[in-house]
Design an enzyme around this catalytic site. Sequence first.
Site, PDB file in Angstrom:
ATOM      1  N   GLY A 246       0.813  -1.202   0.000  1.00  0.00           N
ATOM      2  CA  GLY A 246       0.000   0.000   0.000  1.00  0.00           C
ATOM      3  C   GLY A 246       0.844   1.248   0.000  1.00  0.00           C
ATOM      4  O   GLY A 246       2.033   1.193   0.280  1.00  0.00           O
ATOM      5  N   PRO A 248       2.485   4.936   0.973  1.00  0.00           N
ATOM      6  CA  PRO A 248       3.094   5.340   2.235  1.00  0.00           C
ATOM      7  C   PRO A 248       2.087   5.984   3.181  1.00  0.00           C
ATOM      8  O   PRO A 248       1.141   6.634   2.730  1.00  0.00           O
ATOM      9  CB  PRO A 248       4.163   6.359   1.828  1.00  0.00           C
ATOM     10  CG  PRO A 248       4.039   6.561   0.373  1.00  0.00           C
ATOM     11  CD  PRO A 248       3.081   5.592  -0.189  1.00  0.00           C
ATOM     12  N   GLY A 251      -0.404   3.087   7.245  1.00  0.00           N
ATOM     13  CA  GLY A 251      -0.437   2.350   8.504  1.00  0.00           C
ATOM     14  C   GLY A 251       0.076   0.929   8.417  1.00  0.00           C
ATOM     15  O   GLY A 251      -0.314   0.083   9.211  1.00  0.00           O
ATOM     16  N   THR A 253       3.254  -0.117   8.934  1.00  0.00           N
ATOM     17  CA  THR A 253       4.089  -0.335  10.109  1.00  0.00           C
ATOM     18  C   THR A 253       3.211  -0.479  11.347  1.00  0.00           C
ATOM     19  O   THR A 253       3.427  -1.358  12.185  1.00  0.00           O
ATOM     20  CB  THR A 253       5.046   0.853  10.297  1.00  0.00           C
ATOM     21  OG1 THR A 253       5.625   1.173   9.048  1.00  0.00           O
ATOM     22  CG2 THR A 253       6.118   0.534  11.295  1.00  0.00           C
ATOM     23  N   GLU A 470     -16.199   6.607 -13.000  1.00  0.00           N
ATOM     24  CA  GLU A 470     -16.304   5.248 -12.461  1.00  0.00           C
ATOM     25  C   GLU A 470     -17.742   4.736 -12.523  1.00  0.00           C
ATOM     26  O   GLU A 470     -17.981   3.555 -12.777  1.00  0.00           O
ATOM     27  CB  GLU A 470     -15.783   5.184 -11.021  1.00  0.00           C
ATOM     28  CG  GLU A 470     -14.290   5.488 -10.869  1.00  0.00           C
ATOM     29  CD  GLU A 470     -13.384   4.514 -11.628  1.00  0.00           C
ATOM     30  OE1 GLU A 470     -13.776   3.352 -11.814  1.00  0.00           O
ATOM     31  OE2 GLU A 470     -12.297   4.939 -12.056  1.00  0.00           O
ATOM     32  N   ASP A 544      -7.697   3.413 -19.643  1.00  0.00           N
ATOM     33  CA  ASP A 544      -8.795   2.716 -20.315  1.00  0.00           C
ATOM     34  C   ASP A 544      -8.530   2.655 -21.811  1.00  0.00           C
ATOM     35  O   ASP A 544      -8.670   1.609 -22.444  1.00  0.00           O
ATOM     36  CB  ASP A 544     -10.117   3.464 -20.103  1.00  0.00           C
ATOM     37  CG  ASP A 544     -10.542   3.469 -18.651  1.00  0.00           C
ATOM     38  OD1 ASP A 544     -10.027   2.635 -17.895  1.00  0.00           O
ATOM     39  OD2 ASP A 544     -11.387   4.303 -18.293  1.00  0.00           O
TER      40      ASP A 544
HETATM   41  P1  ADP Z   1       3.389   3.136   6.497  1.00  0.00           P
HETATM   42  O1  ADP Z   1       4.231   2.147   7.217  1.00  0.00           O
HETATM   43  O2  ADP Z   1       2.255   2.515   5.745  1.00  0.00           O
HETATM   44  O3  ADP Z   1       4.133   4.111   5.659  1.00  0.00           O
HETATM   45  P2  ADP Z   1       2.877   4.040   9.142  1.00  0.00           P
HETATM   46  O4  ADP Z   1       2.355   2.810   9.748  1.00  0.00           O
HETATM   47  O5  ADP Z   1       4.292   4.387   9.421  1.00  0.00           O
HETATM   48  O6  ADP Z   1       2.650   4.020   7.597  1.00  0.00           O
HETATM   49  O7  ADP Z   1       1.930   5.227   9.560  1.00  0.00           O
HETATM   50  C1  ADP Z   1       2.419   6.460   9.970  1.00  0.00           C
HETATM   51  C2  ADP Z   1       1.505   7.061  10.995  1.00  0.00           C
HETATM   52  O8  ADP Z   1       0.247   7.403  10.410  1.00  0.00           O
HETATM   53  C3  ADP Z   1       1.156   6.128  12.107  1.00  0.00           C
HETATM   54  O9  ADP Z   1       2.102   6.187  13.122  1.00  0.00           O
HETATM   55  C4  ADP Z   1      -0.200   6.640  12.572  1.00  0.00           C
HETATM   56  O10 ADP Z   1      -0.049   7.705  13.466  1.00  0.00           O
HETATM   57  C5  ADP Z   1      -0.790   7.175  11.296  1.00  0.00           C
HETATM   58  N1  ADP Z   1      -1.714   6.207  10.703  1.00  0.00           N
HETATM   59  C6  ADP Z   1      -1.593   5.638   9.493  1.00  0.00           C
HETATM   60  N2  ADP Z   1      -2.615   4.825   9.240  1.00  0.00           N
HETATM   61  C7  ADP Z   1      -3.410   4.839  10.309  1.00  0.00           C
HETATM   62  C8  ADP Z   1      -4.626   4.179  10.657  1.00  0.00           C
HETATM   63  N3  ADP Z   1      -5.222   3.330   9.821  1.00  0.00           N
HETATM   64  N4  ADP Z   1      -5.154   4.436  11.866  1.00  0.00           N
HETATM   65  C9  ADP Z   1      -4.544   5.280  12.710  1.00  0.00           C
HETATM   66  N5  ADP Z   1      -3.415   5.917  12.451  1.00  0.00           N
HETATM   67  C10 ADP Z   1      -2.838   5.735  11.263  1.00  0.00           C
HETATM   68 ZN    ZN Z   2     -11.824   4.229 -16.304  1.00  0.00          ZN
END
Ligand code: ADP
Ligand code: ZN
Length: 683
Positions: A246, A248, A251, A253, A470, A544
């Site tokens: 997904g 950046p 979430g 991590t 869409e 498309d």
């Molecule tokens: P990725 O690893 O996908 O780049 P991270 O997990 O590092 O993203 O997310 C960075 C920050 O964004 C997290 O520490 C959190 O504070 C916030 N965040 C991202 N997605 C969510 C979510 N689904 N719910 C709550 N906080 C989120």
């Molecule tokens: Zn289309």
Amino acid sequence: MAEQNKNNGAPQNTQRNGKNNKKPRMNFMWVYVLIAIALGCLSVIGDKDLPWSAAASKNVPYTTFQEYVKQGYANKIVANKDEGTVQMFVKPDHIRDVFKTGVDQAGKAPFVQAEYGSADKLEEFVTAERELGNFNGELSYKRSNDTFMQVFWNLFPLLLIIFVWMFIMRRMGSGGGGMGSIFNVGRSRAQLVEKGGENESKVTFKDVAGQASAKQEVQEIVEFLKNPQKFTDLGGKIPKGALLVGPPGTGKTLLAKAVAGEADVPFFSMSGSDFVEMFVGVGASRVRDLFRQAKEKAPCIIFIDEIDAVGRARANNAMMGGNDERESTLNQLLTEMDGFGTNSGVIIMAATNRADILDKALLRAGRFDRQIHVDLPDLNERKAVFKVHLKPIKVDKSLDIDLLARQTPGFSGADIANVCNEAALIAARHGKQSVTKEDFIAAVDRIVGGLEKKTKVMTEEEKRTIALHEAGHATISWNLQYANPLIKVTIVPRGRALGAAWYLPEERQITTKEQMLDEMCATLGGRAAEELFTGHISSGAMNDLERVTKQAYGMIAYMGMSDALPNLCYYNQSEYQWQRPYSEATAQKIDDEVKKMIAEQYERAKALLLEKREGHAALADLLVEREVIYAEDVEKIFGKRPWVSRTEELLEKQGEEEGATPDSPPALPNREGAESTEQSSAS
Ligand code: ADP
Ligand code: ZN
């Protein structure tokens, strides 16, 4: 299992930067150091100018020394008070007398050395001999560290080089741990989060807002880590690796941390780019080290962020050279993943933005065979993310979270966290008691300004256009017999696409012309809707159009499906791709037929859209409002499809067997299956 954890967790709580109590492992770094020292010694020993390595010398008793001086052999006398020795440098004329060798063999400044009893006596003796005329050189004193200084100056350049080298190593180790770090380049820099550890922070699924399907998929991993017996007793195998795919900030991590938090196991986190360094072999050795550490703490989770840094597809062209260091790191990773048993309790989760550039070997069964999509949040999910991040903030009571979610289409979870923080800062700057709606709007504006180039943040108008587009695809595919039945439509940007539609692909080996034409018509539905209902056409349909054009060429030139060129296949697999197996006139004909076919389908799409314009408008409105809609929503608008596809039939039969109500909406098939068509239908 939990018990075992505690025991493991207590003694060493952090291993960041590889600093731990154990001795640094013997590795090739030592070899470098030893070679350097050896070189240094050689350079010193080989130096003829140094007194103690200089030419001929001889240790003699003090009386012999006195004898020599009396005979007038002494050229110069040097006493070393620290050592209590005296050196008498021999006059060239008398070298033969003392050393029994020629002047040439004796070297530059031959001397004899003796130990003397007291300095006063020595001085007395020398003065007496001087008066007798036996000695007319000089008597001087030196300290033994003179020699050390000389050695030092000889070694200085080498020391400088070692120093600079160490400095570089430390810099590369980015915050590496002190002097020891040069011996530790081969160690992994994984960050460890565990109970009682330094970085302890309990993240659970509650902290991850939205991402329902991703959470559901990782739930199984949690179950396994909590109670591996339950699975292994039944002979079940648990995936060793899960790949979180997904954009950046969505979430990934956080989700991996939450899995560790839920299962209450240690969590090793490392970025793919941490593996790869300038030195050959470091990456592979770090991988080995990481797995070794993890196995000690099993059950646990290894999280590798940005795995594409190591996992990018290996160059299959030897000529291009490729990046050997990265490849050997990747190979080591693959080996480690194969090496430990399924039930060893180490689960690897990795994150990437693009699964398509990863090496195929990584995605094979037994490695990262499970892909979990972590997409940008839709409206409701954004609301949930806001709720999580608003918790610690003192917000004004009148704040409408719904409105905030609406104002932030295309934002990732991290962007939203950022908005909340920024809003609090703005409010503080204005000396407010609580954070108000205005602060949030200002924060959104600021972040949109900063993000514009990075992520796809849409304006309201763009959102509407994408919804119309869409909805166009959805309307047509719903109302054509042979088009793939729709599952889900979204206007949340995914990858490079602005919106996407998921279809249930038909299980079929051969495709009829009607099916292809219906699909082409549905693909063109996006642009047709834009033209009809906004009056403009946009760049959004490029994907498309590309697909449709390719498809039409395929149908006409390879599958013989046009009236003007029936039953002809001009497929050319020869080496010389540029040699077309047909004449200029045929080429012209193919082009014309392609144009004709696409134009026909485009008109057909427009006609159908006009016929179903109310439905289409309702669908577009719903999309703007909800950002995601499912087959049931489309069904409510257009009614049930009169044709049942074979796949649907199969699903339905299964449902009945399992005792589901026949009315229930078609269950989402496994994502992978739908994914392939979804990918290609994105626009
Ligand atoms: P990725 O690893 O996908 O780049 P991270 O997990 O590092 O993203 O997310 C960075 C920050 O964004 C997290 O520490 C959190 O504070 C916030 N965040 C991202 N997605 C969510 C979510 N689904 N719910 C709550 N906080 C989120
Ligand atoms: Zn289309």
